[in-house]
Motif scaffolding. Sequence first.
Motif, PDB file in Angstrom:
ATOM      1  N   LEU A  55       0.831  -1.209   0.000  1.00 30.16           N
ATOM      2  CA  LEU A  55       0.000   0.000   0.000  1.00 30.16           C
ATOM      3  C   LEU A  55       0.868   1.262   0.000  1.00 30.16           C
ATOM      4  O   LEU A  55       0.566   2.238  -0.698  1.00 30.16           O
ATOM      5  CB  LEU A  55      -0.958   0.002   1.187  1.00 30.16           C
ATOM      6  N   LEU A  56       1.946   1.251   0.780  1.00 29.93           N
ATOM      7  CA  LEU A  56       2.844   2.400   0.793  1.00 29.93           C
ATOM      8  C   LEU A  56       3.513   2.589  -0.580  1.00 29.93           C
ATOM      9  O   LEU A  56       3.661   3.715  -1.059  1.00 29.93           O
ATOM     10  CB  LEU A  56       3.910   2.254   1.884  1.00 29.93           C
ATOM     11  N   LEU A  57       3.906   1.493  -1.200  1.00 27.39           N
ATOM     12  CA  LEU A  57       4.517   1.562  -2.519  1.00 27.39           C
ATOM     13  C   LEU A  57       3.548   2.167  -3.534  1.00 27.39           C
ATOM     14  O   LEU A  57       3.907   3.064  -4.294  1.00 27.39           O
ATOM     15  CB  LEU A  57       4.959   0.168  -2.970  1.00 27.39           C
ATOM     16  N   ILE A  58       2.319   1.699  -3.532  1.00 22.20           N
ATOM     17  CA  ILE A  58       1.306   2.246  -4.446  1.00 22.20           C
ATOM     18  C   ILE A  58       1.072   3.725  -4.153  1.00 22.20           C
ATOM     19  O   ILE A  58       0.996   4.548  -5.069  1.00 22.20           O
ATOM     20  CB  ILE A  58      -0.005   1.445  -4.342  1.00 22.20           C
ATOM     21  N   PHE A  59       0.994   4.093  -2.892  1.00 18.53           N
ATOM     22  CA  PHE A  59       0.769   5.494  -2.514  1.00 18.53           C
ATOM     23  C   PHE A  59       1.877   6.389  -3.074  1.00 18.53           C
ATOM     24  O   PHE A  59       1.609   7.426  -3.675  1.00 18.53           O
ATOM     25  CB  PHE A  59       0.694   5.624  -0.985  1.00 18.53           C
ATOM     26  N   PHE A  60       3.140   6.000  -2.892  1.00 19.29           N
ATOM     27  CA  PHE A  60       4.241   6.828  -3.366  1.00 19.29           C
ATOM     28  C   PHE A  60       4.338   6.847  -4.893  1.00 19.29           C
ATOM     29  O   PHE A  60       4.713   7.865  -5.478  1.00 19.29           O
ATOM     30  CB  PHE A  60       5.563   6.393  -2.739  1.00 19.29           C
ATOM     31  N   LEU A  61       3.992   5.752  -5.552  1.00 19.88           N
ATOM     32  CA  LEU A  61       3.987   5.744  -7.005  1.00 19.88           C
ATOM     33  C   LEU A  61       2.922   6.675  -7.573  1.00 19.88           C
ATOM     34  O   LEU A  61       3.135   7.364  -8.571  1.00 19.88           O
ATOM     35  CB  LEU A  61       3.765   4.329  -7.543  1.00 19.88           C
ATOM     36  N   VAL A  62       1.756   6.707  -6.924  1.00 21.83           N
ATOM     37  CA  VAL A  62       0.654   7.531  -7.410  1.00 21.83           C
ATOM     38  C   VAL A  62       0.897   9.015  -7.123  1.00 21.83           C
ATOM     39  O   VAL A  62       0.598   9.877  -7.952  1.00 21.83           O
ATOM     40  CB  VAL A  62      -0.684   7.061  -6.788  1.00 21.83           C
ATOM     41  N   THR A  63       1.454   9.336  -5.980  1.00 24.71           N
ATOM     42  CA  THR A  63       1.593  10.744  -5.594  1.00 24.71           C
ATOM     43  C   THR A  63       2.881  11.403  -6.082  1.00 24.71           C
ATOM     44  O   THR A  63       2.972  12.619  -6.082  1.00 24.71           O
ATOM     45  CB  THR A  63       1.525  10.897  -4.062  1.00 24.71           C
ATOM     46  N   THR A  64       3.856  10.628  -6.527  1.00 28.47           N
ATOM     47  CA  THR A  64       5.120  11.201  -6.973  1.00 28.47           C
ATOM     48  C   THR A  64       4.974  11.723  -8.393  1.00 28.47           C
ATOM     49  O   THR A  64       4.443  11.057  -9.264  1.00 28.47           O
ATOM     50  CB  THR A  64       6.235  10.150  -6.931  1.00 28.47           C
ATOM     51  N   THR A  65       5.459  12.935  -8.616  1.00 27.73           N
ATOM     52  CA  THR A  65       5.475  13.467  -9.972  1.00 27.73           C
ATOM     53  C   THR A  65       6.885  13.305 -10.532  1.00 27.73           C
ATOM     54  O   THR A  65       7.867  13.559  -9.846  1.00 27.73           O
ATOM     55  CB  THR A  65       5.102  14.963  -9.997  1.00 27.73           C
ATOM     56  N   ILE A  66       6.949  12.883 -11.766  1.00 27.12           N
ATOM     57  CA  ILE A  66       8.232  12.664 -12.408  1.00 27.12           C
ATOM     58  C   ILE A  66       8.505  13.866 -13.297  1.00 27.12           C
ATOM     59  O   ILE A  66       7.684  14.223 -14.145  1.00 27.12           O
ATOM     60  CB  ILE A  66       8.215  11.361 -13.229  1.00 27.12           C
ATOM     61  N   ALA A  67       9.651  14.477 -13.101  1.00 26.30           N
ATOM     62  CA  ALA A  67      10.017  15.656 -13.888  1.00 26.30           C
ATOM     63  C   ALA A  67      10.276  15.243 -15.328  1.00 26.30           C
ATOM     64  O   ALA A  67      11.001  14.286 -15.594  1.00 26.30           O
ATOM     65  CB  ALA A  67      11.247  16.322 -13.296  1.00 26.30           C
ATOM     66  N   GLU A  68       9.662  15.968 -16.255  1.00 27.47           N
ATOM     67  CA  GLU A  68       9.863  15.680 -17.662  1.00 27.47           C
ATOM     68  C   GLU A  68      11.034  16.500 -18.168  1.00 27.47           C
ATOM     69  O   GLU A  68      11.197  17.651 -17.806  1.00 27.47           O
ATOM     70  CB  GLU A  68       8.619  16.042 -18.466  1.00 27.47           C
TER      71      GLU A  68
END
Length: 185
Positions: free
Chosen positions: A25-38
């Motif tokens: 659940l923590l992994l999914i949370f951080f994947l969803v909320t992290t923005t990747i700089a383009e």
Amino acid sequence: MAKTSTRDRMSNEINAGSMADIAFLLLIFFLVTTTIAEDKGILVKLPPWSDEEPDITKLKERNVYSVLVNAQNQLLVREEPMRLANLRESTKEFIMNPNNMPNMAESPQNAIISLKNDRGTNYQTYLAVYNELKGAYQELWDDLANKRYGEPYTDDMEFAKRKSIREEIPFVISEAEPTSFGDEQ
């Protein structure tokens, strides 16, 4: 029957059954909320792919502003050496042709900037040359917008105004296939 002591009854194990669920659940949370700089780069609209042979039309040589960059990062503009510092002003003069010279573009609509480099050209030099050419167009658009509408040419300007300016001074940079390393002298 063997007697069990309280020590045997106490277990040193921790129930880790729900630990995997929490980590997931923590992994999914951080994947969803992290923005990747383009990565930002040069925005260039490429022509659509076609298997057909291109229609080769003969252009008037006076309308083509050829810029060559060799492997030693030297500029050759219309077969004459030029410093990068002079490229922007020279490009603006070619596009607008204020003195109606016969060796400059007939009109801004007919002006074509041809950029060709060598495979050995330094990337920073390529970007600097491209930025100077793009900057020449940007300054011409800005001058026309100030003259016509009394405001600078920006992305905040009305679409119709920007379109009329871009139609009068279209942005045309043609990039030729780079030559092999060291072919351009």
